[in-house]
Design an enzyme around this catalytic site. Structure first.
Site, PDB file in Angstrom:
ATOM      1  N   HIS A 395       0.852  -1.195   0.000  1.00  0.00           N
ATOM      2  CA  HIS A 395       0.000   0.000   0.000  1.00  0.00           C
ATOM      3  C   HIS A 395       0.877   1.229   0.000  1.00  0.00           C
ATOM      4  O   HIS A 395       1.792   1.352   0.822  1.00  0.00           O
ATOM      5  CB  HIS A 395      -0.921   0.009   1.221  1.00  0.00           C
ATOM      6  CG  HIS A 395      -1.745   1.260   1.343  1.00  0.00           C
ATOM      7  ND1 HIS A 395      -1.538   2.204   2.326  1.00  0.00           N
ATOM      8  CD2 HIS A 395      -2.761   1.736   0.585  1.00  0.00           C
ATOM      9  CE1 HIS A 395      -2.397   3.192   2.191  1.00  0.00           C
ATOM     10  NE2 HIS A 395      -3.150   2.935   1.137  1.00  0.00           N
ATOM     11  N   SER A 396       0.628   2.144  -0.942  1.00  0.00           N
ATOM     12  CA  SER A 396       1.337   3.414  -1.002  1.00  0.00           C
ATOM     13  C   SER A 396       2.843   3.176  -1.138  1.00  0.00           C
ATOM     14  O   SER A 396       3.295   2.495  -2.050  1.00  0.00           O
ATOM     15  CB  SER A 396       0.995   4.244   0.237  1.00  0.00           C
ATOM     16  OG  SER A 396       1.520   5.549   0.139  1.00  0.00           O
ATOM     17  N   LEU A 397       3.646   3.710  -0.209  1.00  0.00           N
ATOM     18  CA  LEU A 397       5.091   3.519  -0.274  1.00  0.00           C
ATOM     19  C   LEU A 397       5.469   2.049  -0.149  1.00  0.00           C
ATOM     20  O   LEU A 397       6.488   1.621  -0.705  1.00  0.00           O
ATOM     21  CB  LEU A 397       5.779   4.339   0.829  1.00  0.00           C
ATOM     22  CG  LEU A 397       7.304   4.261   0.893  1.00  0.00           C
ATOM     23  CD1 LEU A 397       7.925   4.792  -0.396  1.00  0.00           C
ATOM     24  CD2 LEU A 397       7.833   5.030   2.096  1.00  0.00           C
ATOM     25  N   SER A 399       4.132  -0.390  -1.640  1.00  0.00           N
ATOM     26  CA  SER A 399       4.146  -0.985  -2.974  1.00  0.00           C
ATOM     27  C   SER A 399       5.447  -0.669  -3.699  1.00  0.00           C
ATOM     28  O   SER A 399       5.976  -1.507  -4.440  1.00  0.00           O
ATOM     29  CB  SER A 399       2.949  -0.478  -3.782  1.00  0.00           C
ATOM     30  OG  SER A 399       3.035   0.926  -3.977  1.00  0.00           O
TER      31      SER A 399
END
Length: 778
Positions: A395-397, A399
């Site tokens: 999720h977000s960073l 990923s």
């Protein structure tokens, strides 16, 4: 009030406790008023047990005549022992919340309880999908895969609820035992209206089987009560979990079909309720279980489908812990003004800068890889029968971290056997002296040994390091070229679209990733020249993340650890991968590129997510391709999107009809009169012309849509997702479309509870397993 008071007696312990459902577990801020009470000292426990005696109506501190109008003529059933149910307690905001175990887990705990009484050793029972262990004698619940404070466990049989309470609270086991004994005597002798006095001064009156009240002495009432009537209000007592309003959670299937690791983004909180990664993953797990029950019901009933296990991967605590000391360093330079905003910035937004730092980026990737490998090994240890695949979600960073890790994996057969990260067997096969002998560079052995350089440290050296040791250019290039060839994975070199082992390592320049030996070889990525200057990376491995083997001109140098398994699929939620690749200077991803050890890749995002970026335009830049719309989990589009599509179709049909009529009229006016056939001949030469023209108009009006639909299946999506589409967009809700700015941050944090995203993930997993998808009836 401490939780230890619960074992001391009656209401004095149970009053601050609370029983909640699984939904309340995720919302610990909800509280309920409880009966007021004071603590009971341990000395009072040594007093004689509660005495049972008949009681008259006037003895009761509060009249119960209204309750005694219940049906007393019915013959009470014979005494049956109460069926206990097990609960666990969770502390939150100085309050206690009690949650019931599932019936399957409660039965396992009860069986273990009956067994542990016959032996001295404690028994440990795995509950909640084996993510927690319960120690029966200690009455404590411990987390297995992550750090979490232990929780008290209780075998509950009797409950109470105050007049203003909305939920029932469990009594302590000792207090419940005394209530059960009094109840058994009353039922056996059929003698009710009996008073049960406790050493603490509390009183329980058994008026009839359906009416049991708990009273406190006036001296123990809360001095802050609003009125004397509030002080005298009793608490309702219930026997057995069946008689109270509490939702028992459904048990989880024992069989695990797939294991998924979920990596969080920036900051310690993962949603707007400031919940941890563990709680958010619990939400995603619950959503997936409900979707399995609705969309794979038949397969579950037939035993073909078990469940998907989701485990959280926490790296934030390691970065901001005492080991790095980064929080103290940042705090010394932080301005004292707007302290809350600066604390939020230091705790969350700075994680983006830490990941671009070579020092802390190495800490982050090492933490993620080691935590994933630890969880994988622990899961395999606890479930040796597991033979399913493993996937990862970022999720977000998170990923981006996984993207860089997967890009720099080495496709070796030993990775499947759990080779520890960072081990390079190819380099360890030769000693430093043997390597220099092969290269005919024995004269530099003493130079390297004087600096305590061995094969492992030599693998981390760059051209500038060897130059500082006084080694000339020619020997330096020989040494670096030898090490790069050794570190390139053999089976990856033979993969289609990648360089062979004879070609040497790739060189990443401003023109893209290219082979160092074969200029005509096809590259994995392509960069266009940048006006900001050429960036010259040196890679030991083929990849499109940050450099992991060498560094030039101040770029980040990271040694990426290896995972102990091959991920099946990589799901990116709200991912900034595309933006980071562009900022790093990468303009295009070659269609032949794929992760060395991961087959599939899905980029899932919300249309109003301000952090999410697309991937497909970096692969297919010549076509403006719309992302794939993720279907609603109920099998349809949202109502406002369906209405929007209907209006669009109506406008196109109207435009086509109007344009067709205008063109037909214009052609009839502009056609020469001499070309018209005589009317008396009755020929209909022009009858077909308007129809043909109108058909031509429709074809022109719809050519863009039909052409796009015809071209999309023929577009080469590349091998990053096995030739399939990569970008998938969620359907926005109607309220979100009204004000996308207001819901921007919420859109970035919506994935943990998104049923549509969870269903896409489950369909990918179970399609690979050959399990049929079932759309539930509306």
């Amino acid at each position: 009030m401490s939780s230890s008071e619960g074992d001391r007696g009656g209401l004095s312990q149970a009053a601050p406790n609370n029983i909640t459902t699984q939904d309340d577990f995720d919302n610990p801020t909800q509280t309920a008023a409880t009966c007021n009470t004071t603590e009971a000292s341990e000395a009072e426990l040594s007093l004689p047990e509660a005495q049972i005696s008949p009681v008259l109506d006037e003895v009761s501190p509060s009249s119960a005549s209204s309750f005694e109008m219940l049906d007393m003529e019915s013959v009470p059933p014979p005494y049956q022992e109460v069926q206990p149910h097990w609960f666990f307690c969770r502390q939150a905001d100085d309050s206690e919340f009690w949650h019931p175990f599932s019936r399957e887990d409660s039965d396992k705990l009860e069986n273990a309880f009956n067994t542990v009484r016959e032996q001295e050793e404690d028994i440990v029972v795995a509950v909640e999908g084996e993510r927690y262990d319960v120690h029966i004698k200690e009455r404590m619940r411990f987390a297995v895969y992550w750090e979490h404070p232990p929780a008290e466990v209780r075998r509950c049989t009797w409950f109470y609820k105050g007049d203003k309470d909305t939920r029932f609270f469990p009594y302590s086991e000792e207090f419940s035992k005394r209530l059960e004994e009094a109840y058994m005597i009353a039922v056996t002798l059929d003698e009710w209206k009996r008073k049960l006095d406790f050493p603490t001064g509390e009183t329980v009156i058994l008026h009839n089987p359906k009416l049991i009240m708990h009273y406190q002495p006036i001296g123990l009432q809360d001095e802050w009560a609003s009125s004397p009537s509030d002080q005298l209000r009793p608490c309702t007592v219930k026997r057995g979990v069946e008689s109270i309003s509490v939702e028992i959670p459904e048990g989880e299937p024992e069989k695990v079909d797939h294991l998924v690791f979920m990596v969080h983004g920036i900051g310690p909180a993962c949603d707007l309720r400031f919940r941890s990664i563990v709680q958010c993953v619990n939400d995603f797990r619950s959503v997936s279980l409900s979707l399995l029950a609705s969309h794979y019901r038949r397969s579950q009933q037939e035993g073909h489908v078990g469940r998907v296990e989701f485990l959280p991967v926490n790296w934030h605590s390691a970065l901001h812990g005492d080991a790095t000391g980064v929080d103290e360093d940042i705090q010394r330079i932080t301005l004292p003004s707007i302290s809350r905003l600066r604390h939020f910035t230091n705790d969350t937004l700075l994680d983006l800068f830490f990941y671009n730092s070579p020092t802390y980026c190495q800490t982050i990737v090492d933490t993620v890889a080691s935590e994933v490998n630890r969880l994988h090994a622990l899961f395999k240890q606890r479930r040796p029968e597991f033979d399913g695949k493993v996937s990862v979600i970022g999720h977000s960073l998170g990923s981006l971290i996984l993207f860089d890790l997967l890009t720099n994996q080495r496709n070796r057969s030993r990775a499947r056997d759990g080779v520890p990260s960072g081990e390079h067997s190819a380099l360890n096969s030769d000693t430093l002296e043997q390597m220099l002998t092969k290269l005919d560079l024995q004269q530099y052995l003493q130079t390297l040994l004087a600096e305590n350089v061995d094969m492992e440290s030599l693998a981390l050296c760059q051209d500038s390091d060897l130059r500082n040791l006084g080694i000339p250019l020619g020997p330096r290039k020989k040494i670096l070229h030898y090490i790069r060839k050794k570190r390139l994975p053999e089976d990856y070199n033979m993969a289609p679209g990648h360089q062979t082992s004879e070609s040497g390592p790739p060189q990443v320049t401003s023109e893209g990733i290219q082979s160092s030996e074969l200029p005509g070889q096809e590259s994995s990525l392509h960069n266009k020249p940048s006006t900001t200057g050429a960036v010259d990376y040196e890679y030991f491995d083929v990849g499109i993340g940050q450099s992991n083997g060498g560094i030039a001109k101040g770029q980040v140098c990271i040694d990426y650890p290896q995972l102990a398994f091959y991920p099946e699929t990589f799901f990116a939620f709200g991912s900034p991968i595309g933006m980071f690749l562009t900022v790093r200077g990468l303009k295009r991803i070659d269609p032949n590129y794929s992760f060395p050890t991961c087959k599939s890749f899905y980029n899932i995002y919300h249309p109003y997510d301000p952090v999410a970026y697309r991937i497909e335009p970096m692969i297919v830049s010549e076509v403006d391709l719309e992302p794939m719309l993720i279907p609603h989990h109920k099998g349809r589009k949202r109502m406002h999107l369906e209405l929007k599509d209907s209006i669009t179709r109506m406008s196109m049909d109207l435009r086509n009809n109007v344009l067709g009529s205008l063109r037909t009229a214009w052609q009839s006016f502009t056609r020469p009169v001499a070309a018209l056939p005589p009317a008396e001949e009755g020929e209909a030469t022009n009858d077909t012309t308007p129809q043909e023209d109108q058909a031509g108009v429709c074809t022109e009006a719809e050519c863009s849509v039909s052409a796009e639909q015809a071209e999309q299946p023929e577009i080469e999506m590349g091998m990053l997702n096995g030739g399939r589409r990569i970008d998938y967009v969620l359907q926005e809700k109607p309220i979100e479309s009204f004000n996308e700015y207001l819901f921007a941050i919420q859109s970035h944090l919506c994935y943990w509870e998104s049923e549509d995203a969870a269903l896409l993930l489950l369909r990918e997993i179970y399609d690979n397993l050959g399990v049929a998808f079932e759309q539930p009836q509306q």
